[in-house]
Design an enzyme around this catalytic site. Structure first.
Site, PDB file in Angstrom:
ATOM      1  N   ARG A 163      12.809   6.346 -18.588  1.00  0.00           N
ATOM      2  CA  ARG A 163      13.827   5.461 -19.366  1.00  0.00           C
ATOM      3  C   ARG A 163      15.614   6.292 -19.192  1.00  0.00           C
ATOM      4  O   ARG A 163      15.210   7.849 -19.298  1.00  0.00           O
ATOM      5  CB  ARG A 163      13.523   5.386 -20.818  1.00  0.00           C
ATOM      6  CG  ARG A 163      12.878   4.730 -21.471  1.00  0.00           C
ATOM      7  CD  ARG A 163      12.471   4.734 -22.346  1.00  0.00           C
ATOM      8  NE  ARG A 163      10.941   4.109 -22.967  1.00  0.00           N
ATOM      9  CZ  ARG A 163       9.425   4.457 -22.727  1.00  0.00           C
ATOM     10  NH1 ARG A 163      10.077   5.610 -22.810  1.00  0.00           N
ATOM     11  NH2 ARG A 163       9.401   3.356 -23.191  1.00  0.00           N
ATOM     12  N   LYS A 187       9.732   7.709 -25.942  1.00  0.00           N
ATOM     13  CA  LYS A 187       9.846   7.185 -27.809  1.00  0.00           C
ATOM     14  C   LYS A 187       8.543   8.210 -29.007  1.00  0.00           C
ATOM     15  O   LYS A 187       7.096   8.011 -28.170  1.00  0.00           O
ATOM     16  CB  LYS A 187       9.485   5.900 -27.808  1.00  0.00           C
ATOM     17  CG  LYS A 187      10.664   5.723 -27.336  1.00  0.00           C
ATOM     18  CD  LYS A 187      10.398   3.933 -27.071  1.00  0.00           C
ATOM     19  CE  LYS A 187      11.863   2.951 -26.182  1.00  0.00           C
ATOM     20  NZ  LYS A 187      11.874   1.316 -27.111  1.00  0.00           N
ATOM     21  N   HIS A 258      18.696   0.834 -16.752  1.00  0.00           N
ATOM     22  CA  HIS A 258      16.706   0.311 -17.662  1.00  0.00           C
ATOM     23  C   HIS A 258      16.211  -0.919 -15.958  1.00  0.00           C
ATOM     24  O   HIS A 258      14.973  -1.035 -15.844  1.00  0.00           O
ATOM     25  CB  HIS A 258      16.859  -0.109 -18.389  1.00  0.00           C
ATOM     26  CG  HIS A 258      15.680  -0.813 -19.284  1.00  0.00           C
ATOM     27  ND1 HIS A 258      15.089   0.348 -19.883  1.00  0.00           N
ATOM     28  CD2 HIS A 258      15.287  -1.476 -19.422  1.00  0.00           C
ATOM     29  CE1 HIS A 258      13.859   0.406 -20.478  1.00  0.00           C
ATOM     30  NE2 HIS A 258      13.815  -1.344 -20.559  1.00  0.00           N
ATOM     31  N   ARG A 261      13.874   1.336 -13.770  1.00  0.00           N
ATOM     32  CA  ARG A 261      13.202   1.455 -14.865  1.00  0.00           C
ATOM     33  C   ARG A 261      12.209   0.063 -14.598  1.00  0.00           C
ATOM     34  O   ARG A 261      11.224   0.062 -14.079  1.00  0.00           O
ATOM     35  CB  ARG A 261      13.472   1.824 -15.601  1.00  0.00           C
ATOM     36  CG  ARG A 261      12.258   1.630 -16.341  1.00  0.00           C
ATOM     37  CD  ARG A 261      12.221   1.749 -17.890  1.00  0.00           C
ATOM     38  NE  ARG A 261      11.037   1.834 -19.605  1.00  0.00           N
ATOM     39  CZ  ARG A 261      10.105   2.530 -19.429  1.00  0.00           C
ATOM     40  NH1 ARG A 261      10.035   3.860 -18.405  1.00  0.00           N
ATOM     41  NH2 ARG A 261       9.134   2.522 -20.650  1.00  0.00           N
ATOM     42  N   HIS A 284       4.447   3.021 -21.813  1.00  0.00           N
ATOM     43  CA  HIS A 284       4.766   1.662 -22.778  1.00  0.00           C
ATOM     44  C   HIS A 284       3.451   1.864 -23.848  1.00  0.00           C
ATOM     45  O   HIS A 284       2.438   2.103 -23.357  1.00  0.00           O
ATOM     46  CB  HIS A 284       4.184   0.516 -21.916  1.00  0.00           C
ATOM     47  CG  HIS A 284       5.593  -0.149 -21.045  1.00  0.00           C
ATOM     48  ND1 HIS A 284       5.537  -0.814 -20.056  1.00  0.00           N
ATOM     49  CD2 HIS A 284       6.760   0.430 -21.800  1.00  0.00           C
ATOM     50  CE1 HIS A 284       6.596  -1.290 -19.888  1.00  0.00           C
ATOM     51  NE2 HIS A 284       7.843  -0.220 -20.891  1.00  0.00           N
ATOM     52  N   TYR A 293       5.732  -7.299 -16.347  1.00  0.00           N
ATOM     53  CA  TYR A 293       6.155  -7.455 -14.300  1.00  0.00           C
ATOM     54  C   TYR A 293       5.319  -7.554 -14.039  1.00  0.00           C
ATOM     55  O   TYR A 293       6.091  -7.904 -12.767  1.00  0.00           O
ATOM     56  CB  TYR A 293       6.089  -5.609 -14.579  1.00  0.00           C
ATOM     57  CG  TYR A 293       7.221  -4.841 -15.247  1.00  0.00           C
ATOM     58  CD1 TYR A 293       8.690  -4.984 -14.994  1.00  0.00           C
ATOM     59  CD2 TYR A 293       6.953  -3.599 -16.250  1.00  0.00           C
ATOM     60  CE1 TYR A 293       8.956  -4.151 -15.969  1.00  0.00           C
ATOM     61  CE2 TYR A 293       8.006  -3.329 -17.067  1.00  0.00           C
ATOM     62  CZ  TYR A 293       9.003  -3.383 -17.167  1.00  0.00           C
ATOM     63  OH  TYR A 293       9.595  -2.891 -17.272  1.00  0.00           O
TER      64      TYR A 293
END
Length: 312
Positions: A163, A187, A258, A261, A284, A293
């Protein structure tokens, strides 16, 4: 009153709970300020609705009230994505209320939410991604430190799928050139290690050896990437760079960091990487996030089939 902002007339008992919840999110869960604000805005909206129903504390919350709050969002024209997000925020909040003894049972446990529309992210083709970094490298042949930095950032974004916030947070010591991996703080402050290939390694070597020493200023600390003034680069500058470079690639969709990404994830899966590996690389929390994806790669396969097969 702005949407999602606490009403100054909110009962004192609710104000105290909201303050406690903010501390929980910021301190115990260690969420980013942006995420904390988003959760608080949604919960404040819910509490205001409860107040309008005649309740003065969170003990009055029930499933019927939660559902009427969501219904109000829908009739007010909120998107399915927004309503789904607010339903999640309500469930997280009521679970915390029950866990901390503020309500006897979790009244939001069975609260449903509409499925958000799933849109396929725009991604670059492999040749477009190559043209992107090669064009940036050609412009950096003059030996300018900014040019070397830009190439290194583009190569690293595409190579790793990290990110933009993770990129600007990198320090020099986070790069391990012996193993060609970068240590990323994602995150929830979860750390992961992501590999990168030879082109990114070469671009990083040039930047660290000849670019960064000429651009870095006092106060940059150990920042891997610095801006024109020599301090740690910010996300806005990186987004501007990516959009500008993408615009120079003929026919490429207008994507930002992004989008790179998304591109990295798509190309990994198209190259044969398994979902679990891609999930770990991207950081994730849920495999479902990575699975979208596969829709991109399936869509590409379908278009290729329709274009190439004589009986498509």
């Amino acid at each position: 009153m702005a949407d999602g902002a606490p009403d100054p007339g909110l009962p004192e008992a609710m104000v105290r709970v909201l303050a406690d919840y903010e501390r929980h999110l910021a301190v115990e869960r260690d969420l980013t300020p942006h995420t904390v604000r988003a959760y608080l805005g949604d919960v404040a909206s819910l509490l205001e609705h409860a107040r309008r129903l005649g309740h003065t504390d969170v003990g009055g919350l029930d499933l019927r009230g939660l559902r009427s709050w969501l219904a109000l969002q829908q009739t007010s024209g909120r998107s399915r994505t927004t309503v789904a997000r607010r339903a999640t925020a309500a469930r997280v909040f009521t679970a915390w209320l029950a866990r901390t003894g503020r309500i006897p049972t979790d009244v939001g446990a069975s609260l449903g939410s509409p499925r958000a529309h799933s849109t396929l992210p725009a991604v670059l083709r492999a040749d477009e991604a190559r043209d992107l970094v090669e064009a940036a490298a050609a412009l950096a042949d003059d030996g300018s430190p900014v040019g070397m930095r830009d190439v290194a950032m583009l190569e690293l974004l595409y190579a790793t799928g990290i990110r933009v916030g993770e990129l600007v947070g990198l320090d020099v010591d986070d790069v391990d050139r012996e193993r060609n991996v970068v240590r990323v703080l994602g995150k929830g402050r979860k750390e992961r290690t992501v590999p990168f290939g030879r082109p990114a390694a070469q671009a990083l070597d040039l930047w660290l050896a000849f670019g960064r020493p000429r651009l870095v200023a006092a106060g940059a600390g150990p920042a891997l990437f610095v801006g024109a003034r020599g301090r740690r680069i910010d996300q806005r500058a990186v987004r501007t760079l990516v959009h500008r470079r993408i615009a120079e690639v003929p026919g490429a969709p207008d994507i930002g960091p992004h989008g790179l990404r998304h591109t990295a994830a798509t190309h990994l899966l198209e190259g044969g990487a398994d979902l679990r590996s891609v999930q770990e690389l991207l950081g994730h929390a849920s495999l479902a996030t990575t699975q979208r994806y596969t829709h991109v790669t399936t869509d590409r396969l379908r278009r290729a089939y329709q274009q190439a097969h004589p009986r498509a």
